[in-house]
Write a protein that holds these residues in place. Structure first.
Motif, mmCIF file in Angstrom:
data_model
loop_
_atom_site.group_PDB
_atom_site.id
_atom_site.type_symbol
_atom_site.label_atom_id
_atom_site.label_comp_id
_atom_site.label_asym_id
_atom_site.label_seq_id
_atom_site.Cartn_x
_atom_site.Cartn_y
_atom_site.Cartn_z
ATOM 1 N N VAL A 1 0.828 -1.207 0.000
ATOM 2 C CA VAL A 1 0.000 0.000 0.000
ATOM 3 C C VAL A 1 0.861 1.255 0.000
ATOM 4 C CG1 VAL A 1 -1.643 1.356 1.367
ATOM 5 C CG2 VAL A 1 -2.023 -1.093 1.017
ATOM 6 N N LYS A 2 1.960 1.239 0.725
ATOM 7 C CA LYS A 2 2.867 2.391 0.720
ATOM 8 C C LYS A 2 3.359 2.683 -0.689
ATOM 9 C CE LYS A 2 4.645 1.806 5.452
ATOM 10 N NZ LYS A 2 5.831 1.419 6.245
ATOM 11 N N ALA B 1 0.534 4.177 -2.794
ATOM 12 C CA ALA B 1 0.267 5.572 -2.448
ATOM 13 C C ALA B 1 1.165 6.506 -3.246
ATOM 14 C CB ALA B 1 0.476 5.791 -0.952
ATOM 15 N N GLU C 1 0.086 6.523 -7.050
ATOM 16 C CA GLU C 1 -1.154 7.279 -7.242
ATOM 17 C C GLU C 1 -0.909 8.778 -7.104
ATOM 18 O OE1 GLU C 1 -4.091 6.198 -8.079
ATOM 19 O OE2 GLU C 1 -4.055 4.047 -7.690
ATOM 20 N N HIS C 2 -0.080 9.146 -6.157
ATOM 21 C CA HIS C 2 0.165 10.566 -5.901
ATOM 22 C C HIS C 2 1.001 11.202 -7.009
ATOM 23 C CE1 HIS C 2 1.285 14.226 -3.630
ATOM 24 N NE2 HIS C 2 0.132 14.003 -3.016
ATOM 25 N N HIS D 1 -6.485 9.587 -4.309
ATOM 26 C CA HIS D 1 -6.232 8.183 -3.974
ATOM 27 C C HIS D 1 -4.916 8.047 -3.216
ATOM 28 C CE1 HIS D 1 -8.769 6.818 -7.716
ATOM 29 N NE2 HIS D 1 -9.495 7.431 -6.787
ATOM 30 N N GLY D 2 -3.889 8.725 -3.744
ATOM 31 C CA GLY D 2 -2.590 8.668 -3.081
ATOM 32 C C GLY D 2 -2.642 9.221 -1.670
ATOM 33 N N LEU E 1 -4.480 6.682 0.661
ATOM 34 C CA LEU E 1 -3.637 5.528 0.967
ATOM 35 C C LEU E 1 -2.496 5.910 1.904
ATOM 36 C CD1 LEU E 1 -3.488 3.983 -2.610
ATOM 37 C CD2 LEU E 1 -4.705 3.022 -0.641
ATOM 38 N N ALA E 2 -1.915 7.093 1.674
ATOM 39 C CA ALA E 2 -0.815 7.547 2.533
ATOM 40 C C ALA E 2 -1.308 7.797 3.952
ATOM 41 C CB ALA E 2 -0.191 8.810 1.955
ATOM 42 N N PRO F 1 5.153 10.202 4.231
ATOM 43 C CA PRO F 1 4.823 10.179 2.799
ATOM 44 C C PRO F 1 5.487 11.294 1.999
ATOM 45 C CG PRO F 1 2.943 10.912 4.110
ATOM 46 C CD PRO F 1 3.964 10.413 5.070
#
Length: 272
Positions: A28-29, A32, A35-36, A69-70, A73-74, A86
């Motif tokens: 997930v990291k 993130a 996505e970012h 989204h990023g 998740l972050a 992040p």
């Protein structure tokens, strides 16, 4: 963004640290950061489609949603691991990986090809976040992944609709679209995800693309079930002009599922 969900719509206070899967957290990291990084993709796409304001407006809106989204998740990753920074991870990621932002033609050879590739990406992300939603017991991640998955299904339709528009004036054959789609699927092991995994998880050890790519893939692939793969591939085949429910689609999904299971066993030997 009218009507679109925001971070305030997530019940962050329901976070349950006891239900965090530390292996999934590592994946997930990385997600993130990818996505970012949407701003670079928007710049690239608007360069490629510079004289198409309808598409550029849609791409900018897509970028806003991807960055959200990023951020979501972050924020979850910080709840699960308060040591995760992040901003620092993103800086390291962008220092190590950048898209070609000074070009004006698609790396796929045409605008149709670019849109096919974007459809494939959205198929993959919608499947991935659907798989996370179904695999995790942590309530906040389940909610975040569910909302992102719904967005990614909608983003597939966005790129698919623009692909259909371009197909009307300068059609690209099914075989060529399929080649582009398969090529984009193979790029899942390129530097972007490997670098994101390395930076998202503290840049542990020296960067080795093969090892970091394997480490990400083996953790991310464990959340999938056959239905996630089947649905994602049927969407990709639809973008290629093929029957998403036909015999080829069913056989292709079964083959990919077997290959994924084989790769999980093989990658376990090199993953970190």
């Amino acid at each position: 963004m009218a009507g679109h969900w925001t971070l305030d719509d997530i019940a962050w206070d329901t976070f349950d640290p006891a239900r965090v899967d530390p292996e999934l957290l590592r994946a997930v990291k990385a997600a993130a950061l990818v996505e970012h990084n949407a701003d670079d993709y928007v710049t690239y796409l608007c360069n490629v489609f510079a004289d198409d304001p309808l598409f550029c407006d849609a791409a900018r809106q897509w970028g806003i949603e991807e960055r959200q989204h990023g951020a979501a998740l972050a924020r979850w990753a910080q709840l699960a691991d308060p040591a995760f920074d992040p901003d620092l991870a993103m800086q390291r990621f962008t220092d190590g990986y950048r898209l070609p932002l000074d070009i004006t033609a698609s790396v796929r050879g045409s605008r149709n090809g670019e849109l096919v590739a974007r459809c494939v990406v959205e198929c993959g992300t919608s499947s991935f976040y659907s798989a996370i939603r179904d695999a995790t017991d942590e309530p906040v991640l389940k909610a975040v992944a569910g909302k992102i998955a719904a967005d990614e299904f909608r983003h597939f339709k966005l790129f698919y609709d623009h692909l259909q528009r371009y197909q009307q004036t300068r059609p690209m054959g099914r075989l060529r679209r399929l080649r582009i789609a398969l090529g984009r699927m193979q790029e899942a092991s390129d530097d972007e995800l490997a670098m994101a995994y390395w930076c998202g998880n503290g840049c542990e050890g020296s960067y080795d693309r093969e090892r970091q790519s394997a480490a990400y893939e083996i953790r991310a692939s464990k959340v999938y079930r056959f239905g996630h793969i089947q649905r994602g591939l049927s969407m990709a085949l639809k973008a290629c002009g093929l029957d998403p429910q036909g015999a080829f689609s069913r056989g292709f999904a079964a083959l990919v599922w077997r290959v994924m299971q084989w790769r999980q066993r093989r990658l376990a030997a090199v993953a970190v």
